[in-house]
Design a protein around this motif. Sequence first.
Motif, PDB file in Angstrom:
ATOM      1  N   GLY A 133       0.810  -1.214   0.000  1.00  0.00           N
ATOM      2  CA  GLY A 133       0.000   0.000   0.000  1.00  0.00           C
ATOM      3  C   GLY A 133       0.841   1.260   0.000  1.00  0.00           C
ATOM      4  N   VAL A 134       1.967   1.248   0.747  1.00  0.00           N
ATOM      5  CA  VAL A 134       2.797   2.458   0.792  1.00  0.00           C
ATOM      6  C   VAL A 134       3.440   2.746  -0.556  1.00  0.00           C
ATOM      7  CG1 VAL A 134       3.240   2.451   3.270  1.00  0.00           C
ATOM      8  CG2 VAL A 134       4.786   1.199   1.753  1.00  0.00           C
ATOM      9  N   LEU A 135       3.786   1.705  -1.310  1.00  0.00           N
ATOM     10  CA  LEU A 135       4.358   1.945  -2.634  1.00  0.00           C
ATOM     11  C   LEU A 135       3.295   2.472  -3.591  1.00  0.00           C
ATOM     12  CD1 LEU A 135       6.625   1.942  -4.669  1.00  0.00           C
ATOM     13  CD2 LEU A 135       6.268  -0.530  -4.997  1.00  0.00           C
ATOM     14  N   LYS A 136       2.096   1.894  -3.545  1.00  0.00           N
ATOM     15  CA  LYS A 136       1.023   2.404  -4.417  1.00  0.00           C
ATOM     16  C   LYS A 136       0.735   3.862  -4.103  1.00  0.00           C
ATOM     17  CE  LYS A 136      -2.426   2.198  -7.386  1.00  0.00           C
ATOM     18  NZ  LYS A 136      -3.016   3.542  -7.343  1.00  0.00           N
ATOM     19  N   ASN A 137       0.665   4.201  -2.818  1.00  0.00           N
ATOM     20  CA  ASN A 137       0.415   5.585  -2.433  1.00  0.00           C
ATOM     21  C   ASN A 137       1.535   6.510  -2.911  1.00  0.00           C
ATOM     22  OD1 ASN A 137      -1.204   7.580  -0.964  1.00  0.00           O
ATOM     23  ND2 ASN A 137       0.491   7.617   0.491  1.00  0.00           N
ATOM     24  N   ALA A 138       2.779   6.047  -2.791  1.00  0.00           N
ATOM     25  CA  ALA A 138       3.915   6.858  -3.248  1.00  0.00           C
ATOM     26  C   ALA A 138       3.860   7.066  -4.761  1.00  0.00           C
ATOM     27  CB  ALA A 138       5.226   6.195  -2.850  1.00  0.00           C
ATOM     28  N   LEU A 139       3.455   6.054  -5.493  1.00  0.00           N
ATOM     29  CA  LEU A 139       3.297   6.207  -6.939  1.00  0.00           C
ATOM     30  C   LEU A 139       2.209   7.231  -7.254  1.00  0.00           C
ATOM     31  CD1 LEU A 139       3.572   2.442  -7.840  1.00  0.00           C
ATOM     32  CD2 LEU A 139       5.139   4.212  -8.672  1.00  0.00           C
ATOM     33  N   ASP A 140       1.106   7.180  -6.516  1.00  0.00           N
ATOM     34  CA  ASP A 140      -0.008   8.094  -6.755  1.00  0.00           C
ATOM     35  C   ASP A 140       0.310   9.537  -6.379  1.00  0.00           C
ATOM     36  OD1 ASP A 140      -1.569   5.979  -7.599  1.00  0.00           O
ATOM     37  OD2 ASP A 140      -2.593   5.719  -5.671  1.00  0.00           O
ATOM     38  N   GLN A 141       1.325   9.749  -5.529  1.00  0.00           N
ATOM     39  CA  GLN A 141       1.630  11.088  -5.017  1.00  0.00           C
ATOM     40  C   GLN A 141       2.483  11.916  -5.973  1.00  0.00           C
ATOM     41  OE1 GLN A 141       0.407  12.519  -2.375  1.00  0.00           O
ATOM     42  NE2 GLN A 141      -0.170  10.946  -0.914  1.00  0.00           N
ATOM     43  N   ALA A 142       2.724  11.414  -7.175  1.00  0.00           N
ATOM     44  CA  ALA A 142       3.460  12.174  -8.191  1.00  0.00           C
ATOM     45  C   ALA A 142       2.909  11.783  -9.557  1.00  0.00           C
ATOM     46  CB  ALA A 142       4.954  11.893  -8.111  1.00  0.00           C
ATOM     47  N   TYR A 143       3.182  12.623 -10.550  1.00  0.00           N
ATOM     48  CA  TYR A 143       2.775  12.288 -11.915  1.00  0.00           C
ATOM     49  C   TYR A 143       3.846  12.718 -12.910  1.00  0.00           C
ATOM     50  CZ  TYR A 143       0.106  11.663 -16.151  1.00  0.00           C
ATOM     51  OH  TYR A 143      -0.292  11.252 -17.391  1.00  0.00           O
ATOM     52  N   GLN A 144       4.059  14.008 -13.020  1.00  0.00           N
ATOM     53  CA  GLN A 144       5.060  14.512 -13.976  1.00  0.00           C
ATOM     54  C   GLN A 144       6.441  13.915 -13.699  1.00  0.00           C
ATOM     55  OE1 GLN A 144       4.281  16.239 -16.553  1.00  0.00           O
ATOM     56  NE2 GLN A 144       2.198  16.811 -16.002  1.00  0.00           N
TER      57      GLN A 144
END
Length: 198
Positions: free
Chosen positions: A94-105
């Motif tokens: 879950g922490v990795l998915k959240n970290a992925l979601d916390q950025a885009y560009q």
Amino acid sequence: MTKKPRIAIVIGSTRPGRYADKAAGWMLKQAQARDDIEAELLDLLDHPLPFFDEKGPLISAPSENPAALRWQEALARYDGFIFVVAEYNHSITGVLKNALDQAYQEWGGKPFTAIGYGGTGAARAVEHLRLIAIALRMVSTAASVHIGGADFMSTSPMGADKPIEDIEASLLGATKSSLDELVRWAHATMAAKAAEAS
């Protein structure tokens, strides 16, 4: 002289007693032994992020959360990533998915590979990571490194807790392929970004 890609080894678990430290340290050693890459650890423990709480998706609305902004600034320094992947219920943590979601560009147009560990070598989690990464416009290597089965149990605290060097003969081929691909894609994506900027 061509710039060496700067690569972050993202430790995708924050669980106490995590195996990730062992896998990440070993992968860092492999990357640092090469002369065509600069690698360092990027630990999610050092970037405590709230659950995604922005006003909208980051593709259309900039972040406002200070922790997310610090995370994005950290990611922006890198040309590619190596994810250290645990498998939780056939997926990433879950922490990795959240970290992925916390950025885009900061993810977009950058390559990645992975080192996964667990009973199946996190094969399902790494495949799920690839699906998520497509939505972030990342470039995946075909090769990845998997520490599974008897190799995982012999080096895990849940098993014999031996040093990972005891099993590295079975990991080195996939590791070389993964890092070779990562470097190739990093140079290609870095050149593409430079061309877009000129």
